[in-house]
Design a protein around this motif. Structure first.
Motif, mmCIF file in Angstrom:
data_model
loop_
_atom_site.group_PDB
_atom_site.id
_atom_site.type_symbol
_atom_site.label_atom_id
_atom_site.label_comp_id
_atom_site.label_asym_id
_atom_site.label_seq_id
_atom_site.Cartn_x
_atom_site.Cartn_y
_atom_site.Cartn_z
ATOM 1 N N VAL A 118 -2.398 -0.282 -13.728
ATOM 2 C CA VAL A 118 -3.431 -0.334 -14.761
ATOM 3 C C VAL A 118 -3.946 -1.767 -14.873
ATOM 4 C CG1 VAL A 118 -4.000 0.096 -17.179
ATOM 5 C CG2 VAL A 118 -2.253 1.489 -16.041
ATOM 6 N N THR A 136 -1.626 -4.126 -23.505
ATOM 7 C CA THR A 136 -0.414 -4.132 -22.692
ATOM 8 C C THR A 136 0.779 -3.593 -23.478
ATOM 9 O OG1 THR A 136 -1.222 -6.030 -21.415
ATOM 10 C CG2 THR A 136 1.148 -5.587 -21.355
ATOM 11 N N ILE A 149 1.261 -3.144 -14.962
ATOM 12 C CA ILE A 149 0.118 -3.476 -15.816
ATOM 13 C C ILE A 149 -0.309 -4.916 -15.546
ATOM 14 C CG2 ILE A 149 -0.750 -3.640 -18.176
ATOM 15 C CD1 ILE A 149 1.591 -1.771 -18.990
#
Length: 252
Positions: A118, A136, A149
């Motif tokens: 992501v 996050t 992430i």
């Protein structure tokens, strides 16, 4: 010998030089009415042209995103899902409904195996708080591994998010998550900037009607900004050297 009519002589009605027949009582000449119709027709043509000109960028956005908009269920697989930042709730520690809906969809895409990493892109120094830190933390709490992430703190608008995703983080194929009112613009932008992008519509549970209406209305002028940014090849507000963080997240 030629005889000319005297002063009292009259010529037949309609004969050159003779008296014109009188208009019937209560009837006006058709010429002003025809002129009015022509003026109205011209005004309508000009008005329609101006409307099309004003809407041209929005129509381009729709055309270039057509066939690339999806739901969770029919979204194609992609290495990366990009989440566009948005305003945080008062206090700066939780996402507002717009952003929460995007993060929830991104989480589901990862859990469903539609994406492996992501990229959260927003404003680290936003007026409502640090969008990157909040996004996050929300994803991690929802079960997305932190090592998958990556945060871009300089995705200050949709153009910058797409431009930096391509140039800085090396994204070439991605799922974009945003609400359906914004998604066509995001998809058209990213695709034009070199990313094979597909959009996935996010929910907006709890969003106020006035907020949705305001954000929908701004898409037409926002499309003009898209046109300007693309035509001028505007550099992002913050330029950075290539960052391998996203590739490293994909390799985890």
């Amino acid at each position: 010998m030629t005889v000319t009519p005297g002063p009292s002589a009259s010529l037949p009605p309609g004969h050159a030089g003779g008296p014109r027949p009188a208009e019937p009582p209560g009837r006006s000449s058709p010429r002003p009415a025809r002129r009015r119709r022509r003026l109205v027709q011209r005004a309508l043509v000009v008005g329609a042209g101006l409307v099309l000109l004003f809407a041209a960028p929005a129509l381009w956005v729709r055309a270039n995103s057509a066939g690339h908009l999806h739901t969770n269920d029919d979204a194609p697989e992609s290495p990366v899902v990009i989440v566009f930042g948005a305003q945080l709730a008062p206090g700066g520690t939780q996402p507002m409904p717009f952003l929460k809906g995007r993060l929830d969809v991104a989480t589901q895409l990862v859990k469903d195996g539609k994406a492996r990493a992501v990229l959260v892109s927003g404003d680290r120094d936003g007026t409502s708080g640090d969008e990157i830190a909040v996004m996050t933390a929300y994803l991690v709490a929802a079960g997305v591994p932190a090592e998958h992430i990556v945060g871009d703190p300089y995705g200050l608008d949709s153009y910058d998010t797409c431009k930096r995703a391509h140039d800085v983080y090396g994204v070439r194929r991605a799922l974009l998550v945003s609400q359906s009112l914004h998604l066509p613009r995001a998809v058209a932008l990213c695709r034009r900037l070199g990313i094979d992008a597909s959009g996935v519509a996010a929910r907006c549970d709890g969003c106020r009607t006035v907020t949705l209406a305001k954000n929908t209305a701004r898409e037409v002028p926002a499309a003009w900004k898209v046109a300007y940014d693309l035509v001028t090849a505007r550099p992002p507000a913050v330029s950075s050297a290539p960052d391998p963080a996203l590739q490293q997240a994909l390799d985890e």
